[in-house]
Scaffold this motif. Structure first.
Motif, PDB file in Angstrom:
ATOM      1  N   TYR A 112       6.032   6.007  11.016  1.00 31.63           N
ATOM      2  CA  TYR A 112       5.162   5.189  10.389  1.00 31.63           C
ATOM      3  C   TYR A 112       5.453   3.703   9.985  1.00 31.63           C
ATOM      4  O   TYR A 112       4.834   2.545   9.956  1.00 31.63           O
ATOM      5  N   SER A 113       6.946   3.670   9.719  1.00 32.71           N
ATOM      6  CA  SER A 113       7.653   2.558   9.015  1.00 32.71           C
ATOM      7  C   SER A 113       7.491   1.408  10.241  1.00 32.71           C
ATOM      8  O   SER A 113       7.255   0.207  10.174  1.00 32.71           O
TER       9      SER A 113
ATOM     10  N   VAL B 139       0.871  -1.317  -0.101  1.00 31.69           N
ATOM     11  CA  VAL B 139       0.141  -0.040  -0.037  1.00 31.69           C
ATOM     12  C   VAL B 139       0.744   1.246  -0.045  1.00 31.69           C
ATOM     13  O   VAL B 139       0.457   2.330  -0.537  1.00 31.69           O
ATOM     14  N   VAL B 140       1.894   1.237   0.611  1.00 34.73           N
ATOM     15  CA  VAL B 140       2.751   2.336   0.707  1.00 34.73           C
ATOM     16  C   VAL B 140       3.717   2.605  -0.303  1.00 34.73           C
ATOM     17  O   VAL B 140       3.886   3.462  -0.904  1.00 34.73           O
TER      18      VAL B 140
ATOM     19  N   TYR C 156       0.024   5.514   6.538  1.00 35.25           N
ATOM     20  CA  TYR C 156       1.297   5.969   5.993  1.00 35.25           C
ATOM     21  C   TYR C 156       1.081   6.554   4.409  1.00 35.25           C
ATOM     22  O   TYR C 156       1.539   7.511   4.276  1.00 35.25           O
ATOM     23  N   ALA C 157       0.120   5.608   3.921  1.00 34.13           N
ATOM     24  CA  ALA C 157      -0.110   5.999   2.497  1.00 34.13           C
ATOM     25  C   ALA C 157      -1.019   7.395   2.259  1.00 34.13           C
ATOM     26  O   ALA C 157      -0.644   8.140   1.446  1.00 34.13           O
ATOM     27  N   SER C 158      -1.751   7.339   3.134  1.00 29.92           N
ATOM     28  CA  SER C 158      -2.511   8.458   3.278  1.00 29.92           C
ATOM     29  C   SER C 158      -1.771   9.901   3.820  1.00 29.92           C
ATOM     30  O   SER C 158      -1.706  10.954   3.045  1.00 29.92           O
ATOM     31  N   TYR C 159      -0.773   9.666   4.517  1.00 22.32           N
ATOM     32  CA  TYR C 159       0.036  10.857   4.764  1.00 22.32           C
ATOM     33  C   TYR C 159       1.041  11.356   3.631  1.00 22.32           C
ATOM     34  O   TYR C 159       1.124  12.406   3.318  1.00 22.32           O
TER      35      TYR C 159
END
Length: 310
Positions: A300-301, A151-152, A207-210
């Motif tokens: 996030y990671s 996703v990321v 994380y993807a959204s950020y």
């Protein structure tokens, strides 16, 4: 004989944003001061340690009754000396930073975050990587980790490909892209191991959204996340992948950890040159704003990595 005293009061010259410890060592007619500080408002700079010598008449010292500790009553000379020493450290750091390439700065900030974290619950102050290398991964958790990772990578690779920001061209077709490799791995888990691929967790989605949000608000920040994500995988990420392979996949090497379109060292060097090229035209303030994203990226990671042992 040398004696040691701890100065337990804090001078008015110091900001209340700084936690400090000062150690006094009396040797003959001179006193050596060691000053250690941590500026909580500037975590990127970490801890600073300064030492310098002063004559005894530079300060007044009051002895407690049991002679176990001393307290400073009036230390203007010490305060000014400490402030001057701190400024010298800042100047040294500035010149060192000035001579670094942007990628070297990114690496320096990242390495400062690879330290033990005393805030971890239960008194465990090991880094997340150290914890994961000791704990046995679970198959379910590892698949979740791969799903969230995809996703990321999907989000990051879509941003640099589709966003109308000219500098992102330097981040395209680096050979480091991982979205396609992860798609193959998840397909293998379904076909060869009969595992139903789960939806992404909140960690990967967050994380993807950020990344999508920051690409709009501060496009240059993406260069920091690019470095942390791809270079992090090439370093510690591969070690975690190898351990998972040995423990739960019968030494199966996933596509996620293969770079078939070139030697990894060459791909990383090419990416370094591209990052440095872009940052050459940035101001110091723009570089610092990008570097500040490192801690966010790590957080996030880390949330995604925790899935491996869930």
């Amino acid at each position: 004989m040398a004696t040691s005293k701890t100065l337990v009061s804090q001078s008015q010259y110091f900001s209340n944003k700084t936690h400090s410890r000062k150690t006094l060592n009396k040797i003959n007619s001179f006193t050596r001061i060691t000053y250690v500080s941590h500026d909580l408002m500037k975590s990127r700079h970490g801890f600073h340690k300064s030492s310098f010598s002063l004559k005894l008449n530079h300060f007044a010292l009051w002895e407690s009754k049991n002679d176990s500790h001393g307290r400073i009553l009036h230390v203007p000379s010490i305060s000014r000396a400490i402030v001057a020493s701190a400024n010298m450290n800042k100047n040294d750091e500035y010149h060192k930073q000035k001579n670094m390439t942007f990628v070297e700065e990114l690496r320096s900030v990242a390495m400062k975050l690879h330290v033990k974290d005393p805030s971890r619950k239960g008194g465990n102050n090991e880094t997340m990587a150290q914890i994961l290398m000791k704990e046995k991964p679970s198959l379910h958790g590892y698949v979740n980790f791969l799903v969230d990772s995809k996703v990321v990578y999907d989000a990051l690779e879509k941003i640099v490909t589709d966003t109308d920001y000219s500098s992102y061209a330097e981040l395209r077709n680096t050979g480091l892209e991982r979205s396609g490799a992860l798609a193959k791995d998840l397909e293998w888990f379904t076909e060869e191991m009969g595992i139903q691929i789960p939806p992404p967790t909140t960690a990967g989605i967050a994380y993807a959204s950020y990344l999508e949000e920051v690409a709009v608000k501060n496009p240059k920040a993406i260069f920091c996340h690019f470095y942390d994500i791809y270079f992090g995988l090439a370093a510690g990420g591969r070690m975690l992948g190898k351990r998972a392979s040995e423990k739960i996949l019968e030494k199966k090497e996933l596509e996620f950890y293969k770079w078939n379109n070139g030697e990894l060292s060459e791909l990383l060097q090419n990416a370094r040159e591209r990052l440095n090229k872009v940052a050459q035209s940035w101001s110091r303030e723009e570089k610092d704003r990008c570097l500040e994203e490192t801690e966010i990226s790590f957080k996030y990671s880390e949330d995604i990595m925790k899935l491996i042992i869930s």
